[in-house]
Write a protein that holds these residues in place. Structure first.
Motif: not given
Length: 322
Positions: A169-171, A173-174, A187-188, A190-191, A194-195
């Protein structure tokens, strides 16, 4: 080659360990995951374990085989990859791999052939590999790595045991990237990647955050004021395929905003820019330009001799043509 297990690969590794323990690991493993997800390090652990003289479900790290693997000098481990980034994996490299597959193990054990960028094989290379996968030699394992199974020859995919690990999940990975870098991560970032955790980390470390911002700002300025075409084109050319991908994400974000959606926006930290572009550009123009951009990306990947600056300038010019 570094063999390392990241937290988000625990589940798939445990599945492989079970197969290794039961002597049921397929002779051809296909691992498909985004660039920067750590799939190479995961594949290296599998290869090291297969070759290990003591361990069955994990490498002992102490035997002669493990020491040779760590030193990148193992005679029964062969890595096949394109000559350079963006190029296809040629048929000659695959034929060499086929030859390794039939040779006798120099350490009297297993042999492993790791194929990086298996989705970059040309048709001749894929067909050459297919023959070996259909009638595999004993005591030899193939590990194929790809970003997309869809880009591979279906008959090659069908001969493999397919694995597609889920990214965290993004959280998660962050938190992982911030823990590695000891700094806050937008956050962007990560996006845009592609995470993929390692790709996001490298994106920050190699200064791509500022490169990306400069490109987005210059593109926005060009679209709104219809000037600075060559400056934007130069930034895109310098960023190469990455720059084109950033613009592809940006165009998709613009379309989402124009359609009234705010879900899965890649440029979530640049929403003002995205909204301004969505207001300045007709939706039909954005759609046609996105399609043209994706065609250009494919052409530049397949034909590396093309004049990228000319193609990009032509594409940009379409934004000011009414």
């Amino acid at each position: 080659m570094q063999a390392k297990l990241y937290p988000w690969h625990q589940e798939i590794w445990q599945n492989w360990q079970q197969l290794l323990g039961q002597d049921r690991l397929h002779h051809a493993v296909l691992l498909s995951a985004p660039k920067g997800s750590g799939k190479i390090e995961l594949a290296a652990i599998l290869a090291k374990t297969i070759l290990c003289k003591n361990g069955v479900t994990e490498p002992c790290g102490m035997c002669h085989s493990c020491q040779l693997f760590d030193a990148d000098t193992h005679p029964d481990f062969h890595l096949l990859k394109p000559e350079s980034e963006g190029k296809q994996l040629g048929v000659d490299a695959v034929r060499a791999g086929n030859q390794y597959a039939w040779e006798t193990s120099q350490l009297g054990g297993q042999r492993v052939i790791l194929i990086q960028n298996a989705d970059r094989m040309g048709e001749a290379a894929a067909n050459a590999l297919l023959k070996t996968l259909e009638e595999p030699p004993s005591h030899c394992h193939f590990i194929l790595l790809s970003q997309s199974m869809d880009a591979m020859l279906p008959t090659v995919v069908s001969r493999c045991n397919k694995w597609k690990p889920k990214l965290p999940e993004e959280t998660v990975v962050k938190r992982w990237v911030e823990g590695e870098l000891f700094e806050s991560v937008p956050l962007q970032v990560l996006r845009i990647n592609r995470g993929a955790p390692l790709a996001a980390k490298a994106f920050i470390e190699d200064g791509s955050v500022s490169k990306h911002k400069a490109l987005v700002d210059a593109f926005s300025e060009f679209v709104s004021k219809r000037q600075g075409l060559f400056s934007v084109a130069d930034l895109i050319v310098k960023a190469q395929q990455e720059g084109l991908q950033w613009l592809s994400f940006l165009m998709l974000d613009i379309i989402k905003v124009q359609q009234g959606s705010d879900e899965a926006i890649v440029h979530c930290d640049d929403m003002k820019t995205v909204q301004n572009l969505a207001s300045a550009l007709p939706q039909a123009k954005v759609m046609s330009q996105l399609m043209a951009l994706n065609r250009m990306k494919a052409e530049l990947t397949m034909h590396t001799g093309l004049n990228s600056e000319l193609l990009i300038s032509r594409w940009l010019t379409e934004f000011v043509v009414s």
